[in-house]
Design a protein around this motif. Structure first.
Motif, mmCIF file in Angstrom:
data_model
loop_
_atom_site.group_PDB
_atom_site.id
_atom_site.type_symbol
_atom_site.label_atom_id
_atom_site.label_comp_id
_atom_site.label_asym_id
_atom_site.label_seq_id
_atom_site.Cartn_x
_atom_site.Cartn_y
_atom_site.Cartn_z
ATOM 1 N N VAL A 32 59.230 50.597 8.576
ATOM 2 C CA VAL A 32 58.793 49.519 9.464
ATOM 3 C C VAL A 32 57.568 48.837 8.868
ATOM 4 C CG1 VAL A 32 58.017 48.931 11.793
ATOM 5 C CG2 VAL A 32 59.654 50.802 11.458
ATOM 6 N N ASP A 33 57.636 47.510 8.744
ATOM 7 C CA ASP A 33 56.479 46.727 8.316
ATOM 8 C C ASP A 33 55.530 46.632 9.512
ATOM 9 O OD1 ASP A 33 54.613 44.833 7.591
ATOM 10 O OD2 ASP A 33 56.059 43.401 6.803
ATOM 11 N N MET A 34 54.385 47.285 9.417
ATOM 12 C CA MET A 34 53.432 47.346 10.526
ATOM 13 C C MET A 34 52.397 46.226 10.464
ATOM 14 S SD MET A 34 54.422 49.923 12.393
ATOM 15 C CE MET A 34 53.040 50.619 13.304
ATOM 16 N N GLY A 35 52.688 45.151 9.709
ATOM 17 C CA GLY A 35 51.741 44.047 9.595
ATOM 18 C C GLY A 35 51.393 43.418 10.930
ATOM 19 N N ALA A 36 52.406 43.220 11.793
ATOM 20 C CA ALA A 36 52.159 42.625 13.102
ATOM 21 C C ALA A 36 51.268 43.526 13.952
ATOM 22 C CB ALA A 36 53.479 42.354 13.809
ATOM 23 N N VAL A 37 51.531 44.824 13.896
ATOM 24 C CA VAL A 37 50.721 45.778 14.649
ATOM 25 C C VAL A 37 49.279 45.772 14.156
ATOM 26 C CG1 VAL A 37 50.361 48.241 15.097
ATOM 27 C CG2 VAL A 37 52.653 47.255 15.297
ATOM 28 N N HIS A 38 49.094 45.794 12.846
ATOM 29 C CA HIS A 38 47.740 45.812 12.309
ATOM 30 C C HIS A 38 47.000 44.515 12.604
ATOM 31 C CE1 HIS A 38 47.692 49.369 9.309
ATOM 32 N NE2 HIS A 38 48.401 49.656 10.388
ATOM 33 N N ALA A 39 47.721 43.376 12.576
ATOM 34 C CA ALA A 39 47.086 42.109 12.910
ATOM 35 C C ALA A 39 46.625 42.105 14.363
ATOM 36 C CB ALA A 39 48.046 40.950 12.644
ATOM 37 N N HIS A 40 47.450 42.642 15.254
ATOM 38 C CA HIS A 40 47.063 42.712 16.664
ATOM 39 C C HIS A 40 45.882 43.650 16.861
ATOM 40 C CE1 HIS A 40 47.276 44.065 20.896
ATOM 41 N NE2 HIS A 40 47.656 42.811 21.119
ATOM 42 N N ARG A 41 45.879 44.771 16.177
ATOM 43 C CA ARG A 41 44.781 45.724 16.299
ATOM 44 C C ARG A 41 43.466 45.115 15.823
ATOM 45 N NH1 ARG A 41 46.392 51.286 13.583
ATOM 46 N NH2 ARG A 41 44.363 51.859 14.418
ATOM 47 N N ALA A 42 43.552 44.332 14.742
ATOM 48 C CA ALA A 42 42.335 43.731 14.188
ATOM 49 C C ALA A 42 41.718 42.731 15.161
ATOM 50 C CB ALA A 42 42.644 43.049 12.862
ATOM 51 N N ALA A 43 42.563 42.047 15.945
ATOM 52 C CA ALA A 43 42.070 41.026 16.870
ATOM 53 C C ALA A 43 41.747 41.581 18.255
ATOM 54 C CB ALA A 43 43.109 39.909 16.994
ATOM 55 N N ALA A 44 42.153 42.813 18.527
ATOM 56 C CA ALA A 44 41.981 43.388 19.863
ATOM 57 C C ALA A 44 40.532 43.787 20.122
ATOM 58 C CB ALA A 44 42.901 44.594 20.032
ATOM 59 N N GLU A 45 40.153 43.789 21.373
ATOM 60 C CA GLU A 45 38.798 44.172 21.760
ATOM 61 C C GLU A 45 38.646 45.679 21.873
ATOM 62 O OE1 GLU A 45 37.831 42.150 25.330
ATOM 63 O OE2 GLU A 45 37.789 40.152 24.398
ATOM 64 N N ARG A 46 39.732 46.409 21.898
ATOM 65 C CA ARG A 46 39.668 47.861 21.951
ATOM 66 C C ARG A 46 40.593 48.431 20.883
ATOM 67 N NH1 ARG A 46 42.576 50.322 27.264
ATOM 68 N NH2 ARG A 46 41.860 52.220 26.214
ATOM 69 N N ARG A 47 40.455 49.712 20.641
ATOM 70 C CA ARG A 47 41.256 50.371 19.618
ATOM 71 C C ARG A 47 42.556 50.886 20.229
ATOM 72 N NH1 ARG A 47 42.209 55.522 17.900
ATOM 73 N NH2 ARG A 47 42.378 55.897 15.652
ATOM 74 N N ALA A 116 54.895 49.331 31.432
ATOM 75 C CA ALA A 116 53.495 49.651 31.136
ATOM 76 C C ALA A 116 52.905 48.671 30.127
ATOM 77 C CB ALA A 116 53.393 51.075 30.595
ATOM 78 N N THR A 117 51.620 48.367 30.278
ATOM 79 C CA THR A 117 50.925 47.533 29.307
ATOM 80 C C THR A 117 50.358 48.408 28.193
ATOM 81 O OG1 THR A 117 48.820 47.714 30.469
ATOM 82 C CG2 THR A 117 50.302 45.924 31.141
ATOM 83 N N LEU A 118 49.963 47.778 27.101
ATOM 84 C CA LEU A 118 49.299 48.530 26.037
ATOM 85 C C LEU A 118 48.061 49.233 26.563
ATOM 86 C CD1 LEU A 118 49.288 46.372 22.762
ATOM 87 C CD2 LEU A 118 50.503 48.509 23.179
ATOM 88 N N VAL A 125 46.638 57.838 26.514
ATOM 89 C CA VAL A 125 46.500 58.466 25.204
ATOM 90 C C VAL A 125 45.050 58.903 24.984
ATOM 91 C CG1 VAL A 125 46.618 58.054 22.714
ATOM 92 C CG2 VAL A 125 48.471 57.254 24.197
ATOM 93 N N ASP A 126 44.095 58.054 25.352
ATOM 94 C CA ASP A 126 42.675 58.400 25.198
ATOM 95 C C ASP A 126 42.318 59.644 26.012
ATOM 96 O OD1 ASP A 126 42.201 56.315 23.462
ATOM 97 O OD2 ASP A 126 41.406 54.967 24.994
ATOM 98 N N ARG A 127 42.881 59.724 27.186
ATOM 99 C CA ARG A 127 42.599 60.891 28.033
ATOM 100 C C ARG A 127 43.056 62.175 27.350
ATOM 101 N NH1 ARG A 127 45.251 63.608 32.442
ATOM 102 N NH2 ARG A 127 43.702 64.436 33.913
ATOM 103 N N TYR A 128 44.174 62.098 26.641
ATOM 104 C CA TYR A 128 44.715 63.289 25.994
ATOM 105 C C TYR A 128 44.085 63.567 24.632
ATOM 106 C CZ TYR A 128 48.162 63.171 29.700
ATOM 107 O OH TYR A 128 48.766 63.175 30.931
ATOM 108 N N ARG A 129 43.147 62.742 24.209
ATOM 109 C CA ARG A 129 42.411 63.016 22.972
ATOM 110 C C ARG A 129 41.260 63.994 23.199
ATOM 111 N NH1 ARG A 129 43.204 59.406 18.703
ATOM 112 N NH2 ARG A 129 44.401 57.535 19.204
ATOM 113 N N SER A 130 40.997 64.323 24.428
ATOM 114 C CA SER A 130 39.869 65.197 24.752
ATOM 115 C C SER A 130 40.011 66.552 24.059
ATOM 116 C CB SER A 130 39.790 65.402 26.270
ATOM 117 O OG SER A 130 38.932 66.473 26.598
ATOM 118 N N PRO A 131 38.902 67.089 23.524
ATOM 119 C CA PRO A 131 38.965 68.429 22.917
ATOM 120 C C PRO A 131 39.394 69.499 23.913
ATOM 121 C CG PRO A 131 36.926 67.301 22.327
ATOM 122 C CD PRO A 131 37.564 66.482 23.393
#
Length: 280
Positions: A32-47, A116-118, A125-131
């Motif tokens: 999968v070419d993830m260029g679109a995903v990376h472009a969106h991530r670069a412009a997003a206000e959050r990770r 669901a929205t992103l 996903v962030d909640r489940y990153r907890s140690p």
């Protein structure tokens, strides 16, 4: 010196594998070419994590393919039947540590992926990153399961899966696992659902554009394992193709079950960005 190690904190995984061994998996994959995903991530206000985009796309695609959002319900004295679910529930594999300090796999359920929205997916996903993810209330059943004697734990696990209609609340309807934080190009696993998606690392690779030019692009190996008891290869290939299209061309603002808008991939360019470590 050889030592013996009692399996306790991973007992739930062993019980699950006994169940998953009944599946008849077939494995597909694609780049999968993830260029679109990376472009969106670069412009997003959050990770946003890579698995967040995959879960988002999977919700839309499986909602359009109910034959893949299903489970086989065996019956002893009658013909087996396939139960299709109206909503898509993701099962995200998590790399965690038990209260005893042992490395274990936990499975987090993310329901309602078809709408669901992103942001809502990333919040979970962030909640489940907890140690301390293993101490969260939703994993109380796992903690109780591993404390039971093996014979009783195995019976309790089987009882939880006895009803096919309750399966989404136990195993979800689509599984997602990622090893993209390590030098793993691709892998396959079966997550107990009709479709299991696996994500390798995203790394620069040569890509031939429609005009014949070759350029470096961030490419991810996307694996799809499907239970041949539930659906056939042609249907699974359709699902994989639509997932690829959604990741390569998708607009990430949709909030309904409509497919993401498509934009020419040539218009999307990937910035230089290190791959993240997604949950799972």
């Amino acid at each position: 010196m050889t030592t013996a190690h009692a399996v306790r904190d991973r007992r739930h995984t062993l019980y699950f594998l006994e169940y998953a061994a009944r599946q008849r998996p077939v494995f597909l994959d694609t780049d999968v070419d993830m260029g679109a995903v990376h472009a969106h991530r670069a412009a997003a206000e959050r990770r946003y994590s890579t698995v967040t985009y995959v879960l988002y796309a999977a919700g839309r695609v499986l909602h359009r393919h109910p034959e893949a959002n299903a489970v086989l319900a065996p019956r002893r004295l009658r013909a087996p039947r396939i139960v299709r679910f109206p909503s898509v529930t993701g099962k995200l594999a998590l790399d965690a540590k038990s209260a005893g300090g042992e490395r274990v796999v936990l499975s987090a359920l993310i329901p309602g992926l078809e709408t669901a929205t992103l942001d809502s997916i990333q919040d979970q996903v962030d909640r489940y990153r907890s140690p301390d993810v293993a101490t969260l209330p939703e994993f109380g059943g796992v903690r109780a399961l591993v404390r039971l004697p093996v014979w009783l734990g195995r019976a309790a696990f089987a009882h939880a899966l006895r009803s096919a209609r309750r399966r989404p609340s136990v195993l979800g309807t689509v599984s997602v696992s990622s090893l993209g934080h390590r030098p793993v190009d691709g892998f396959h696993s079966t997550g107990g659902t009709a479709v299991t998606l696996t994500c390798g690392r995203t790394t620069p690779r040569p890509v031939v554009r429609e005009d014949g030019t070759i350029e470096a692009a961030p490419v991810m190996r996307l694996g799809l394992a499907f239970d041949h008891r539930v659906l056939d290869g042609a249907a699974a290939a359709d699902v994989l193709g639509e997932l690829t299209d959604a990741l390569e061309h998708g607009s990430w603002e949709a909030t309904s079950d409509a497919p993401p808008r498509l934009a020419p991939v040539a218009e999307l360019r990937s910035p230089s960005r290190a791959p993240d470590r997604p949950a799972g």
